[in-house]
Design a protein around this motif. Structure first.
Motif, mmCIF file in Angstrom:
data_model
loop_
_atom_site.group_PDB
_atom_site.id
_atom_site.type_symbol
_atom_site.label_atom_id
_atom_site.label_comp_id
_atom_site.label_asym_id
_atom_site.label_seq_id
_atom_site.Cartn_x
_atom_site.Cartn_y
_atom_site.Cartn_z
ATOM 1 N N ALA A 168 0.111 7.446 -6.206
ATOM 2 C CA ALA A 168 -1.053 8.325 -6.278
ATOM 3 C C ALA A 168 -0.655 9.789 -6.065
ATOM 4 O O ALA A 168 -1.175 10.692 -6.734
ATOM 5 C CB ALA A 168 -2.097 7.899 -5.243
ATOM 6 N N ALA A 169 0.269 10.015 -5.138
ATOM 7 C CA ALA A 169 0.739 11.380 -4.887
ATOM 8 C C ALA A 169 1.454 11.942 -6.118
ATOM 9 O O ALA A 169 1.265 13.103 -6.496
ATOM 10 C CB ALA A 169 1.669 11.396 -3.677
ATOM 11 N N ALA A 170 2.268 11.096 -6.764
ATOM 12 C CA ALA A 170 2.970 11.525 -7.974
ATOM 13 C C ALA A 170 1.991 11.789 -9.109
ATOM 14 O O ALA A 170 2.156 12.730 -9.890
ATOM 15 C CB ALA A 170 3.992 10.471 -8.392
ATOM 16 N N ALA A 171 0.956 10.958 -9.213
ATOM 17 C CA ALA A 171 -0.057 11.152 -10.249
ATOM 18 C C ALA A 171 -0.773 12.485 -10.051
ATOM 19 O O ALA A 171 -1.038 13.214 -11.026
ATOM 20 C CB ALA A 171 -1.058 9.999 -10.218
ATOM 21 N N ALA A 172 -1.072 12.820 -8.813
ATOM 22 C CA ALA A 172 -1.711 14.102 -8.522
ATOM 23 C C ALA A 172 -0.787 15.254 -8.904
ATOM 24 O O ALA A 172 -1.230 16.275 -9.457
ATOM 25 C CB ALA A 172 -2.074 14.178 -7.032
ATOM 26 N N GLY A 173 0.507 15.084 -8.639
ATOM 27 C CA GLY A 173 1.474 16.113 -9.016
ATOM 28 C C GLY A 173 1.553 16.275 -10.526
ATOM 29 O O GLY A 173 1.685 17.398 -11.034
ATOM 30 N N GLN A 174 1.446 15.160 -11.255
ATOM 31 C CA GLN A 174 1.517 15.243 -12.707
ATOM 32 C C GLN A 174 0.288 15.939 -13.280
ATOM 33 O O GLN A 174 0.393 16.730 -14.226
ATOM 34 C CB GLN A 174 1.669 13.856 -13.319
ATOM 35 C CG GLN A 174 1.975 13.885 -14.804
ATOM 36 C CD GLN A 174 2.541 12.577 -15.296
ATOM 37 O OE1 GLN A 174 1.811 11.593 -15.343
ATOM 38 N NE2 GLN A 174 3.815 12.561 -15.652
ATOM 39 N N VAL A 175 -0.864 15.671 -12.710
ATOM 40 C CA VAL A 175 -2.082 16.361 -13.145
ATOM 41 C C VAL A 175 -1.934 17.860 -12.914
ATOM 42 O O VAL A 175 -2.318 18.680 -13.767
ATOM 43 C CB VAL A 175 -3.311 15.817 -12.397
ATOM 44 C CG1 VAL A 175 -4.534 16.688 -12.671
ATOM 45 C CG2 VAL A 175 -3.592 14.381 -12.811
ATOM 46 N N ILE A 221 0.809 -1.210 0.000
ATOM 47 C CA ILE A 221 0.000 0.000 0.000
ATOM 48 C C ILE A 221 0.847 1.267 0.000
ATOM 49 O O ILE A 221 0.475 2.277 -0.598
ATOM 50 C CB ILE A 221 -0.976 -0.003 1.214
ATOM 51 C CG1 ILE A 221 -1.961 1.152 1.098
ATOM 52 C CG2 ILE A 221 -0.208 0.035 2.521
ATOM 53 C CD1 ILE A 221 -2.887 1.066 -0.083
ATOM 54 N N LYS A 222 2.007 1.201 0.662
ATOM 55 C CA LYS A 222 2.870 2.393 0.726
ATOM 56 C C LYS A 222 3.271 2.847 -0.669
ATOM 57 O O LYS A 222 3.228 4.044 -0.980
ATOM 58 C CB LYS A 222 4.127 2.082 1.545
ATOM 59 C CG LYS A 222 5.096 3.256 1.654
ATOM 60 C CD LYS A 222 6.448 2.817 2.204
ATOM 61 C CE LYS A 222 7.208 1.967 1.212
ATOM 62 N NZ LYS A 222 8.595 1.663 1.646
ATOM 63 N N ASP A 223 3.652 1.924 -1.514
ATOM 64 C CA ASP A 223 4.070 2.275 -2.869
ATOM 65 C C ASP A 223 2.900 2.790 -3.696
ATOM 66 O O ASP A 223 3.071 3.653 -4.565
ATOM 67 C CB ASP A 223 4.705 1.063 -3.553
ATOM 68 C CG ASP A 223 6.020 0.667 -2.908
ATOM 69 O OD1 ASP A 223 6.816 1.573 -2.594
ATOM 70 O OD2 ASP A 223 6.250 -0.536 -2.699
#
Length: 206
Positions: A132-139, A125-127
């Motif tokens: 998910a955090a990186a995906a939000a940053g990319q958006v 789950i940690k990964d």
């Protein structure tokens, strides 16, 4: 298979750089043009380094290529900045700094997933939270760049291909592909297509 992808990348990046130097009449001295050329040169040198590693350390073919994330943190970030510069508009200095920070952090996420998630195994789950955090940053990155650039071919290719990196990493989180060779080949192919797509489309606009 990953070796073949890296060889092809060298010829493609080198070929388009030579074409620009020999036959281009575009405004390659502009900020956008310089950033695009830097992106291509960094990618070319990186793939040449990978070929060197294959020949001088045979075990490299069976290892995770952690070096690629250093290359992506430069080339992919510079590519995003090139698309931003294509707007031709003035923007606060904080904007490119934000794009650069997001770009580097996204590649750091890829590195983390690469070394922690074995091919064929599902991630913890940690990964998934890190992804998910990186995906939000990319958006957020796409939104900021799009605000200044609008919908152009270069912007569309930038969004599509840069997103595919995240999709490939998401597949890795779920155990696909099941071999390291295929996973590395996928990243190599995506890298080449993404950078050449933005380089060619932006170059035509120049």
């Amino acid at each position: 298979m990953r070796y073949v992808a890296d060889v092809a990348a060298v010829f493609l990046h080198l070929g388009f750089l030579i074409a620009v130097c020999v036959g281009s009449t575009g405004d390659w001295a502009s900020l956008e043009g310089v950033l695009l050329i830097v992106m291509e040169v960094v990618a070319l040198l990186a793939h040449l380094f990978y070929l060197y590693m294959y020949h001088h350390r045979p075990s490299f073919s069976d290892e995770v290529n952690v070096y690629k994330w250093g290359e992506y943190s430069i080339s992919a970030t510079v590519g995003g900045l090139a698309v931003l510069a294509s707007s031709g508009d003035a923007y606060p200095w904080q904007v490119p700094v934000l794009i650069a920070a997001l770009g580097v952090s996204e590649q750091a996420t890829g590195y983390t997933i690469d070394i922690e998630v074995n091919p064929g195994e599902k991630a913890v789950i940690k990964d998934r939270i890190i992804w998910a955090a990186a995906a939000a940053g990319q958006v957020a990155e796409f939104t900021v760049v799009g605000t200044y650039v609008g919908i152009t071919l270069a912007y569309v290719l930038y969004v599509v291909f840069w997103s595919l990196y995240g999709v490939w990493a998401l597949l890795a989180l779920n155990g696909y592909p099941s071999t390291l060779d295929v996973r590395e080949t996928g990243y190599s192919v995506l890298s080449t297509l993404a950078k050449l797509g933005v380089f060619i489309s932006s170059g035509l606009a120049l």
